[in-house]
Design a protein around this motif. Structure first.
Motif, PDB file in Angstrom:
ATOM      1  N   THR A   1      -4.469   6.630  -1.535  1.00 56.79           N
ATOM      2  CA  THR A   1      -4.327   6.271  -2.940  1.00 56.79           C
ATOM      3  C   THR A   1      -5.390   7.028  -3.728  1.00 56.79           C
ATOM      4  OG1 THR A   1      -5.949   4.470  -2.971  1.00 56.79           O
ATOM      5  CG2 THR A   1      -3.713   3.919  -2.190  1.00 56.79           C
ATOM      6  N   PRO A   2      -5.302   7.071  -5.059  1.00 54.57           N
ATOM      7  CA  PRO A   2      -6.397   7.676  -5.838  1.00 54.57           C
ATOM      8  C   PRO A   2      -7.738   6.992  -5.594  1.00 54.57           C
ATOM      9  CG  PRO A   2      -4.427   7.490  -7.195  1.00 54.57           C
ATOM     10  CD  PRO A   2      -4.136   6.743  -5.916  1.00 54.57           C
TER      11      PRO A   2
ATOM     12  N   CYS B   1       0.267  10.180  -5.477  1.00 54.47           N
ATOM     13  CA  CYS B   1      -1.064  10.234  -6.098  1.00 54.47           C
ATOM     14  C   CYS B   1      -1.106  11.300  -7.189  1.00 54.47           C
ATOM     15  CB  CYS B   1      -2.127  10.524  -5.040  1.00 54.47           C
ATOM     16  SG  CYS B   1      -2.477   9.166  -3.898  1.00 54.47           S
ATOM     17  N   TYR B   2      -0.538  12.469  -6.906  1.00 57.81           N
ATOM     18  CA  TYR B   2      -0.489  13.568  -7.878  1.00 57.81           C
ATOM     19  C   TYR B   2       0.271  13.114  -9.126  1.00 57.81           C
ATOM     20  CZ  TYR B   2      -0.196  18.553  -9.227  1.00 57.81           C
ATOM     21  OH  TYR B   2      -0.311  19.763  -9.866  1.00 57.81           O
TER      22      TYR B   2
ATOM     23  N   ALA C   1       0.590  11.518  -0.997  1.00 54.32           N
ATOM     24  CA  ALA C   1      -0.129  12.549  -1.756  1.00 54.32           C
ATOM     25  C   ALA C   1       0.662  12.937  -3.006  1.00 54.32           C
ATOM     26  CB  ALA C   1      -0.390  13.772  -0.882  1.00 54.32           C
TER      27      ALA C   1
ATOM     28  N   ILE D   1      -5.556  17.388  -5.743  1.00 54.57           N
ATOM     29  CA  ILE D   1      -4.471  17.186  -4.779  1.00 54.57           C
ATOM     30  C   ILE D   1      -4.387  18.329  -3.782  1.00 54.57           C
ATOM     31  CG2 ILE D   1      -2.432  18.271  -5.859  1.00 54.57           C
ATOM     32  CD1 ILE D   1      -2.708  14.735  -4.328  1.00 54.57           C
TER      33      ILE D   1
ATOM     34  N   SER E   1     -14.378   7.629  -7.254  1.00 54.34           N
ATOM     35  CA  SER E   1     -13.028   7.966  -6.795  1.00 54.34           C
ATOM     36  C   SER E   1     -12.204   8.590  -7.910  1.00 54.34           C
ATOM     37  CB  SER E   1     -12.321   6.709  -6.297  1.00 54.34           C
ATOM     38  OG  SER E   1     -12.063   5.835  -7.385  1.00 54.34           O
TER      39      SER E   1
ATOM     40  N   MET F   1      -1.949  10.700 -11.071  1.00 57.70           N
ATOM     41  CA  MET F   1      -3.070  11.358 -11.740  1.00 57.70           C
ATOM     42  C   MET F   1      -2.609  12.131 -12.964  1.00 57.70           C
ATOM     43  SD  MET F   1      -5.671  12.608  -8.704  1.00 57.70           S
ATOM     44  CE  MET F   1      -4.460  13.463  -7.686  1.00 57.70           C
TER      45      MET F   1
ATOM     46  N   ALA G   1      -9.425   7.370  -8.815  1.00 58.53           N
ATOM     47  CA  ALA G   1      -8.985   6.214  -9.602  1.00 58.53           C
ATOM     48  C   ALA G   1     -10.033   5.849 -10.651  1.00 58.53           C
ATOM     49  CB  ALA G   1      -8.705   5.023  -8.686  1.00 58.53           C
TER      50      ALA G   1
ATOM     51  N   PHE H   1       1.697   2.930  -3.360  1.00 59.06           N
ATOM     52  CA  PHE H   1       1.636   4.299  -2.871  1.00 59.06           C
ATOM     53  C   PHE H   1       2.206   4.418  -1.454  1.00 59.06           C
ATOM     54  CE2 PHE H   1      -1.469   4.059  -6.233  1.00 59.06           C
ATOM     55  CZ  PHE H   1      -1.252   5.247  -6.938  1.00 59.06           C
TER      56      PHE H   1
ATOM     57  N   TYR I   1       2.906   4.813 -12.162  1.00 63.52           N
ATOM     58  CA  TYR I   1       3.405   4.842 -10.799  1.00 63.52           C
ATOM     59  C   TYR I   1       4.769   5.524 -10.755  1.00 63.52           C
ATOM     60  CZ  TYR I   1      -0.251   1.364 -10.056  1.00 63.52           C
ATOM     61  OH  TYR I   1      -1.460   0.716 -10.008  1.00 63.52           O
TER      62      TYR I   1
ATOM     63  N   THR J   1      -6.945  17.569  -1.269  1.00 64.05           N
ATOM     64  CA  THR J   1      -6.469  16.432  -0.479  1.00 64.05           C
ATOM     65  C   THR J   1      -5.477  16.892   0.578  1.00 64.05           C
ATOM     66  OG1 THR J   1      -6.796  14.907  -2.323  1.00 64.05           O
ATOM     67  CG2 THR J   1      -5.263  14.213  -0.593  1.00 64.05           C
TER      68      THR J   1
END
Length: 449
Positions: free
Chosen positions: A305-306, A375-376, A372, A269, A248, A379, A250, A351, A384, A272
């Motif tokens: 989520t990641p 998540c970006y 999304a 992303i 993943s 990453m 993550a 998330f 968070y 995604t």
């Protein structure tokens, strides 16, 4: 055993309203108009307390209210200093369990009666002889269990009949496991999710779960993990899926010091978002047992989520694919949800957008778009979108509702201003979300690059 939970406003309001929930639910109770249960009593804070209903437990937590939250007359949480406290006073907000017959007090003037009633399950059949199982029996009936030699022979035969060979455990959670398996004949590899839902599950719940997973198996897109089939077992389900070699996003973040470089994160992303564009607009067919198939719109993921963005690194370029589409909705609507974290990050509030925190059943595509963007953000920065002061699940919900989103360049000043403006804009939640469609966010990111 599943429960029906009823909350009755017993004191403090002009009407004696009742709210009934079956299965999992998250309730924000308070005076604010965006709360799940809105109370008009002036002694109730705008967001007074949180109540989480799980299959086997009910847990409550004060949100730092001015007048406190009570359990059967005993104060369980609130702002230190009581009514004389200021908004800056430190809250005292431990989580506490509720049972049937308890009185939940919001301040001294408002009371809510908690009632729980069992919903008797419809038991399954013995795997060996087919006889209807009695309460307390799981998989095999008492007569078959008494025949130990016969049970061992049956289990050996079941293993030999399986068309798949287990190779490697990819992930494990409270409801089951995810294995890398190999087809014994074709030698093709798959990911096999094994979900253990227990024996006390009704036939209707199992049927509804299979219907929801059938919808997910209809999704066919280059950036969605393909689900080939879902089959029921004696104590749950197995879901055969496409295997992704790169684990993943993550996992890759952990391997690379907590975050990804901008080029890789952006590629992930954008792919995604392509998956979300397709899924949210997909035309699927939902067939009830014995009924005519009806067209329905594609599912909202609800748990992006990641950990649910899987990567395939076997080619020249990394390919990202979204996994577990429809799984969260299938578990929740069928009443089978626990904490499904097999092979991925569990349904993480970190998330979830504000509307999902307040309304657990919120299923608008905008929730996935916000996730999304979150998540970006994670990453790129390894952080968070909000700061969290609590280590408990209920405390995290409180932080999510109270704490502001940290502008991304405060996390990492090296992120280009134009891209930072897009991400910060996409994470705006109040009074309404600014970016509500995946195609909109994708174009904004591409224009900023």
């Amino acid at each position: 055993m599943p429960h029906r939970v009823t909350l009755t406003i017993r004191r403090g309001e002009s009407d004696k309203r009742q709210y009934t929930y079956v299965g999992k639910a998250r309730l924000i109770i308070g005076r604010g108009g965006d709360c799940t249960i809105v109370l008009k009593n002036g002694t109730v804070s705008s967001r007074h307390c949180l109540v989480e209903i799980e299959p086997d437990t009910i847990v409550a937590r004060d949100f730092g209210s001015l007048n406190g939250t009570y359990l059967n007359g005993r104060k369980m949480g609130g702002r230190r200093g009581g009514p004389e406290a200021t908004k800056d006073s430190q809250p005292d907000c431990p989580a506490f369990a509720l049972t049937s017959g308890d009185i939940l007090g919001l301040g001294r003037e408002c009371e809510i009666l908690i009632e729980m009633a069992d919903i008797p399950p419809v038991w399954g059949s013995c795997e060996r002889c087919g006889r209807r199982l009695a309460e307390g029996e799981a998989e095999f009936c008492a007569d078959c269990l008494a025949d130990s030699a016969g049970i061992l022979s049956h289990l050996r035969e079941r293993i030999e009949k399986s068309p798949y060979r287990k190779i490697e455990l990819l992930g494990e959670g409270t409801m089951g496991q995810v294995w890398l398996v190999e087809d014994k004949q074709s030698m093709e590899q798959f990911a096999m999710r094994i979900l253990h839902t227990g024996d006390a599950v009704s036939d209707d719940a199992n049927t509804l779960f299979l219907r929801r997973q059938n919808l997910a198996s209809q999704l066919n897109h280059p950036h969605i993990v393909r689900q080939y089939d879902c089959q029921q077992t004696t104590d749950g389900f197995y879901i055969r899926m496409e295997y992704m070699s790169g684990r993943s996003a993550a996992y890759q973040m952990r391997q690379r010091g907590g975050k990804l470089d901008r080029e890789l994160a952006t590629g992930i992303i954008l792919q995604t978002l392509d998956a979300l564009i397709y899924a949210h607009e997909a035309a699927l067919l939902d067939a009830a047992p014995g009924g005519k198939a009806e067209p329905v719109m594609g599912p909202v993921h609800r748990n992006l989520t990641p950990g649910n963005i899987l990567l395939d690194d076997r080619g020249q370029a990394t390919v990202a694919k979204v996994s577990n589409f429809g799984l969260r909705t299938a578990l929740d609507t069928s009443g089978l949800s626990g904490n499904d974290d097999t092979g991925s990050v569990p349904c993480s509030p970190l998330f979830l957008c504000r509307k999902q925190i307040i309304d657990y059943a919120y299923t608008d595509p905008s929730a996935d778009v916000w996730a999304a963007a979150a998540c970006y953000y994670a990453m790129l920065t390894g952080r968070y979108v909000k700061d969290f002061t609590s280590q408990t699940r209920l405390g995290v919900f409180s932080d999510l509702l109270k704490n502001a989103i940290v502008p991304i360049r405060e996390r990492d000043p090296s992120i280009p201003e134009g891209l930072a403006e897009v991400i910060d804009y996409a994470l705006i939640e109040e009074p309404e979300m600014r970016v509500t469609r995946a195609a909109q966010l994708k174009k904004m990111i591409e224009d900023a690059l």
